[in-house]
Motif scaffolding. Structure first.
Motif, PDB file in Angstrom:
ATOM      1  N   LEU A  25     -79.853 -39.559 -64.346  1.00 57.90           N
ATOM      2  CA  LEU A  25     -80.878 -40.540 -64.737  1.00 57.90           C
ATOM      3  C   LEU A  25     -82.284 -39.970 -64.567  1.00 57.90           C
ATOM      4  CD1 LEU A  25     -79.316 -43.844 -63.354  1.00 57.90           C
ATOM      5  CD2 LEU A  25     -79.844 -43.333 -65.739  1.00 57.90           C
ATOM      6  N   ALA A  26     -82.482 -39.145 -63.533  1.00 58.53           N
ATOM      7  CA  ALA A  26     -83.797 -38.493 -63.388  1.00 58.53           C
ATOM      8  C   ALA A  26     -84.031 -37.570 -64.585  1.00 58.53           C
ATOM      9  CB  ALA A  26     -83.854 -37.701 -62.084  1.00 58.53           C
ATOM     10  N   LEU A  27     -82.957 -36.879 -64.980  1.00 57.32           N
ATOM     11  CA  LEU A  27     -83.078 -35.998 -66.142  1.00 57.32           C
ATOM     12  C   LEU A  27     -83.389 -36.801 -67.406  1.00 57.32           C
ATOM     13  CD1 LEU A  27     -82.644 -32.880 -66.157  1.00 57.32           C
ATOM     14  CD2 LEU A  27     -80.657 -33.372 -67.532  1.00 57.32           C
ATOM     15  N   LEU A  28     -82.760 -37.974 -67.516  1.00 57.55           N
ATOM     16  CA  LEU A  28     -83.045 -38.839 -68.670  1.00 57.55           C
ATOM     17  C   LEU A  28     -84.531 -39.200 -68.702  1.00 57.55           C
ATOM     18  CD1 LEU A  28     -82.008 -40.555 -71.063  1.00 57.55           C
ATOM     19  CD2 LEU A  28     -81.478 -42.375 -69.435  1.00 57.55           C
ATOM     20  N   ASN A  29     -85.076 -39.528 -67.546  1.00 57.72           N
ATOM     21  CA  ASN A  29     -86.524 -39.811 -67.489  1.00 57.72           C
ATOM     22  C   ASN A  29     -87.331 -38.604 -67.965  1.00 57.72           C
ATOM     23  OD1 ASN A  29     -86.627 -42.431 -66.620  1.00 57.72           O
ATOM     24  ND2 ASN A  29     -86.772 -41.952 -64.440  1.00 57.72           N
ATOM     25  N   MET A  30     -86.918 -37.412 -67.534  1.00 59.09           N
ATOM     26  CA  MET A  30     -87.656 -36.201 -67.917  1.00 59.09           C
ATOM     27  C   MET A  30     -87.537 -35.942 -69.414  1.00 59.09           C
ATOM     28  SD  MET A  30     -86.582 -33.820 -64.669  1.00 59.09           S
ATOM     29  CE  MET A  30     -87.563 -32.398 -65.119  1.00 59.09           C
ATOM     30  N   VAL A  31     -86.338 -36.175 -69.949  1.00 65.98           N
ATOM     31  CA  VAL A  31     -86.147 -35.998 -71.401  1.00 65.98           C
ATOM     32  C   VAL A  31     -87.063 -36.965 -72.142  1.00 65.98           C
ATOM     33  CG1 VAL A  31     -84.497 -36.390 -73.283  1.00 65.98           C
ATOM     34  CG2 VAL A  31     -83.783 -35.116 -71.246  1.00 65.98           C
ATOM     35  N   ARG A  32     -87.095 -38.211 -71.672  1.00 62.60           N
ATOM     36  CA  ARG A  32     -87.900 -39.222 -72.376  1.00 62.60           C
ATOM     37  C   ARG A  32     -89.398 -38.949 -72.244  1.00 62.60           C
ATOM     38  NH1 ARG A  32     -83.966 -44.363 -71.148  1.00 62.60           N
ATOM     39  NH2 ARG A  32     -82.592 -43.951 -72.914  1.00 62.60           N
ATOM     40  N   LYS A  33     -89.784 -38.257 -71.175  1.00 64.54           N
ATOM     41  CA  LYS A  33     -91.200 -37.871 -71.045  1.00 64.54           C
ATOM     42  C   LYS A  33     -91.518 -36.632 -71.885  1.00 64.54           C
ATOM     43  CE  LYS A  33     -91.497 -39.854 -66.440  1.00 64.54           C
ATOM     44  NZ  LYS A  33     -91.272 -39.591 -65.002  1.00 64.54           N
ATOM     45  N   GLY A  34     -90.512 -36.080 -72.556  1.00 67.94           N
ATOM     46  CA  GLY A  34     -90.739 -34.940 -73.459  1.00 67.94           C
ATOM     47  C   GLY A  34     -90.802 -33.603 -72.745  1.00 67.94           C
ATOM     48  N   MET A  35     -90.370 -33.549 -71.478  1.00 70.26           N
ATOM     49  CA  MET A  35     -90.540 -32.307 -70.715  1.00 70.26           C
ATOM     50  C   MET A  35     -89.700 -31.148 -71.254  1.00 70.26           C
ATOM     51  SD  MET A  35     -90.839 -33.908 -66.893  1.00 70.26           S
ATOM     52  CE  MET A  35     -91.016 -32.327 -66.084  1.00 70.26           C
ATOM     53  N   PHE A  36     -88.597 -31.473 -71.940  1.00 70.15           N
ATOM     54  CA  PHE A  36     -87.761 -30.411 -72.515  1.00 70.15           C
ATOM     55  C   PHE A  36     -88.066 -30.206 -74.012  1.00 70.15           C
ATOM     56  CE2 PHE A  36     -85.535 -31.812 -68.751  1.00 70.15           C
ATOM     57  CZ  PHE A  36     -85.157 -30.622 -68.152  1.00 70.15           C
ATOM     58  N   GLY A  37     -89.073 -30.879 -74.520  1.00 71.42           N
ATOM     59  CA  GLY A  37     -89.354 -30.818 -75.958  1.00 71.42           C
ATOM     60  C   GLY A  37     -88.282 -31.590 -76.716  1.00 71.42           C
ATOM     61  N   ASP A  38     -87.923 -31.088 -77.896  1.00 71.99           N
ATOM     62  CA  ASP A  38     -86.808 -31.697 -78.642  1.00 71.99           C
ATOM     63  C   ASP A  38     -85.505 -31.162 -78.069  1.00 71.99           C
ATOM     64  OD1 ASP A  38     -88.170 -33.247 -80.609  1.00 71.99           O
ATOM     65  OD2 ASP A  38     -88.818 -31.356 -81.510  1.00 71.99           O
ATOM     66  N   VAL A  39     -84.626 -32.055 -77.626  1.00 69.11           N
ATOM     67  CA  VAL A  39     -83.331 -31.615 -77.096  1.00 69.11           C
ATOM     68  C   VAL A  39     -82.430 -31.284 -78.281  1.00 69.11           C
ATOM     69  CG1 VAL A  39     -81.349 -32.247 -75.684  1.00 69.11           C
ATOM     70  CG2 VAL A  39     -83.630 -33.047 -75.048  1.00 69.11           C
ATOM     71  N   VAL A  40     -81.822 -30.088 -78.265  1.00 68.22           N
ATOM     72  CA  VAL A  40     -81.056 -29.642 -79.437  1.00 68.22           C
ATOM     73  C   VAL A  40     -79.602 -29.289 -79.121  1.00 68.22           C
ATOM     74  CG1 VAL A  40     -83.062 -28.833 -80.745  1.00 68.22           C
ATOM     75  CG2 VAL A  40     -81.939 -27.280 -79.142  1.00 68.22           C
ATOM     76  N   HIS A  41     -79.308 -29.042 -77.831  1.00 67.26           N
ATOM     77  CA  HIS A  41     -77.929 -28.647 -77.497  1.00 67.26           C
ATOM     78  C   HIS A  41     -77.612 -29.081 -76.064  1.00 67.26           C
ATOM     79  CE1 HIS A  41     -74.212 -26.371 -77.339  1.00 67.26           C
ATOM     80  NE2 HIS A  41     -74.619 -25.809 -76.205  1.00 67.26           N
ATOM     81  N   VAL A  42     -76.384 -29.609 -75.879  1.00 70.13           N
ATOM     82  CA  VAL A  42     -75.942 -29.989 -74.527  1.00 70.13           C
ATOM     83  C   VAL A  42     -74.513 -29.487 -74.322  1.00 70.13           C
ATOM     84  CG1 VAL A  42     -75.489 -31.896 -72.948  1.00 70.13           C
ATOM     85  CG2 VAL A  42     -77.395 -32.069 -74.520  1.00 70.13           C
ATOM     86  N   GLN A  43     -74.232 -29.017 -73.122  1.00 66.97           N
ATOM     87  CA  GLN A  43     -72.865 -28.658 -72.740  1.00 66.97           C
ATOM     88  C   GLN A  43     -72.402 -29.633 -71.656  1.00 66.97           C
ATOM     89  OE1 GLN A  43     -73.496 -23.872 -73.188  1.00 66.97           O
ATOM     90  NE2 GLN A  43     -72.380 -24.631 -71.418  1.00 66.97           N
ATOM     91  N   CYS A  44     -71.116 -29.931 -71.654  1.00 62.96           N
ATOM     92  CA  CYS A  44     -70.590 -30.822 -70.620  1.00 62.96           C
ATOM     93  C   CYS A  44     -69.088 -30.626 -70.496  1.00 62.96           C
ATOM     94  CB  CYS A  44     -70.907 -32.270 -70.958  1.00 62.96           C
ATOM     95  SG  CYS A  44     -70.249 -32.842 -72.536  1.00 62.96           S
ATOM     96  N   SER A  45     -68.561 -30.950 -69.326  1.00 58.62           N
ATOM     97  CA  SER A  45     -67.141 -30.703 -69.070  1.00 58.62           C
ATOM     98  C   SER A  45     -66.551 -31.776 -68.184  1.00 58.62           C
ATOM     99  CB  SER A  45     -66.966 -29.393 -68.291  1.00 58.62           C
ATOM    100  OG  SER A  45     -67.474 -28.321 -69.003  1.00 58.62           O
TER     101      SER A  45
END
Ligand SMILES: NC(=O)c1ccc[n+]([C@@H]2O[C@H](COP(=O)([O-])OP(=O)(O)OC[C@H]3O[C@@H](n4cnc5c(N)ncnc54)[C@H](O)[C@@H]3O)[C@@H](O)[C@H]2O)c1
Length: 442
Positions: free
Chosen positions: A179-199
């Motif tokens: 959820l902290a990462l979600l906040n950071m994504v929404r604040k634009g800190m990663f720019g445009d998110v283009v790829h995610v890995q998960c397992s």
């Protein structure tokens, strides 16, 4: 005991209402975790009181303002253990429903139940959730909520016909780091998110698919006939809000590869000897399934299933955008132009603290020591808040189905010879206009 509704009564509540009618005030107000003073208690039923059902119940028993009129499990021992927990917590003994696999229906006919928590085996999730919606009960359903495209549609149709919300209990959507990462994504800190890995990488051979004594549990039966990403929702749990899937973007296509099955046979040969029947039996399920997803916006997701080879647990989340990268296993990130050293990871925890989600600031005050570090407590309190206010649940039926759709997508891809498979649009186009709702901070 409350009398179950008769058939005519049941039919009256089983259809007709639209989503708008049931959700009186969709937007709700500021959330409060406990019942307000003088508010009527919420009446909760639990269906499936095995390990997970009792773990969820232990969280519910910590919360004020709840009553537990009824529980259901076909196993009398599991049912009795749950009833004892409720009594020990100071409540009256709940009515037990254990008269066969369909007895959950009688629990759902009761008028003194507001919501149910469903923690039964996978094949029961959709039928139970659909029945709950058709009987006007909010349902919080364990993962995965659906195993096939047909089940996904059953859930969507039931929701659209009744308007009763239904939420998959994907606890990893609510993890503090995610959820902290979600906040950071929404604040634009990663720019445009283009790829995610998960397992979902967790060796479940010796305690979940099979008992420690080597007997097949219900989960193991799915490994005989199916070859697919069996349990993808913990992996996908935080990914769909990071990528706005269902609210601005959607899955277009997925392709899966799997290797051969060696892990199950090898485990049984190692532990019980080569003559053990499961040391030789043919299981359809490959040991590792990798699925590649492409979205309408052109983003990609890598989803891995790995649950039958020796290994410690992890989820291997990694998120990449035009401005940087986050890696869960390293517990680190790199933000171009911001991280202290050029092309060097920096620790994630200070960022997590700085961008801590409001839900977590609140839960830490209220439930120190709750299961899964408070994550289960948090998802349940948010579900119950929606029930109390008659609002939409934080994860809705479309989000639940989207996460689960990796299962039939991967199965179809593998069965067809590792071919790309088109994902049905379970929102019927609503993803194009729906605004992100999950965890949006005021
Ligand atoms: N979110 C998580 O972290 C998490 C963790 C563990 C399990 N789970 C999920 O929880 C669910 C339950 O898993 P578990 O490990 O507790 O299994 P379990 O076998 O311990 O419990 C399942 C219970 O359901 C009962 N049951 C089976 N059919 C039923 C029916 N028709 N009506 C009523 N009861 C019925 C069984 O008797 C059993 O007691 C699974 O879907 C699993 O994927 C989620």
């Amino acid at each position: 005991m409350t009398q179950p509704m008769d058939r005519r009564e049941f039919l009256k509540v089983s259809g007709g209402a639209s989503a708008g009618l049931f959700l009186a005030n969709f937007d709700g107000g500021p959330y409060s975790y406990a019942a307000a003073k003088g508010e009527k208690p919420l009446r909760i039923g639990v269906i499936g009181t095995g390990n997970r059902g009792r773990s969820l119940l232990s969280n519910l028993l910590l919360m004020p303002g709840l009553e537990f009129p009824a529980l259901c499990d076909i196993d009398l021992n599991a049912l009795a253990q749950a009833q004892d927990m409720v009594v020990k917590a100071g409540h009256p003994k709940p009515e037990g429903y254990s008269n066969g696999t369909e007895d959950f229906q009688r629990l759902l006919w009761r008028e003194d139940i507001d919501a149910v928590v469903i923690a039964s085996p996978w094949n029961w999730h959709t039928p139970m959730a659909v029945y709950a919606m058709r009987n006007k009960k909010y349902a919080a359903v364990e993962v995965p909520i659906a195993m096939t495209f047909e089940e996904c549609w059953d859930l969507v149709n039931a929701y659209e016909e009744t308007g009763v919300p239904c939420m998959m209990l994907e606890n990893w959507s609510f993890r503090q780091d995610n959820l902290a990462l979600l906040n950071m994504v929404r604040k634009g800190m990663f720019g445009d998110v283009v790829h995610v890995q998960c397992s979902h990488t967790h060796d479940c051979i010796d305690h979940w698919f099979f008992s420690p004594e080597g007997n097949m549990r219900w989960g193991g039966r799915f490994l005989i006939e199916h070859n697919r990403s069996q349990y993808p929702t913990h992996a996908m749990g935080p990914v769909w809000p990071w990528l706005n899937l269902g609210c601005g973007d959607y899955i277009v296509t997925a392709v899966s590869m799997t290797n051969r099955q060696m892990g199950i046979n090898a485990y049984f040969a190692r532990k019980f000897g080569p003559k053990h029947p499961y040391a030789k039996m043919a299981f359809a399920q490959g040991d590792v399934v990798t699925t590649l997803v492409r979205t309408k916006l052109g983003n990609t997701i890598y989803v891995k299933y790995d649950m039958q080879l020796p290994r410690p647990y992890d989820n291997q989340w990694e998120l990449q955008g035009t401005l940087g990268i986050y890696n869960e296993q390293r517990n680190a990130l790199y933000l171009t132009g911001k991280s202290p050293e050029y092309h060097q990871w920096e620790p994630f925890p200070p960022h997590m603290e700085k961008h801590d989600h409001a839900w977590w600031r609140k839960v830490k005050e209220q439930a120190p020591g709750a299961a899964h570090g408070g994550t289960d407590y948090l998802e349940l309190t948010l579900f119950l808040e929606a029930v109390r206010k008659k609002t939409q649940t934080p994860i809705d039926v479309y989000d639940s189905v989207l996460m689960s759709s990796i299962i039939p997508l991967s199965e179809k891809s593998i069965a067809g010879g590792f071919v790309p498979v088109e994902c049905p649009d379970f929102t019927r186009g609503k993803w194009k206009t729906k605004k992100p709702a999950f965890g949006v901070e005021a």
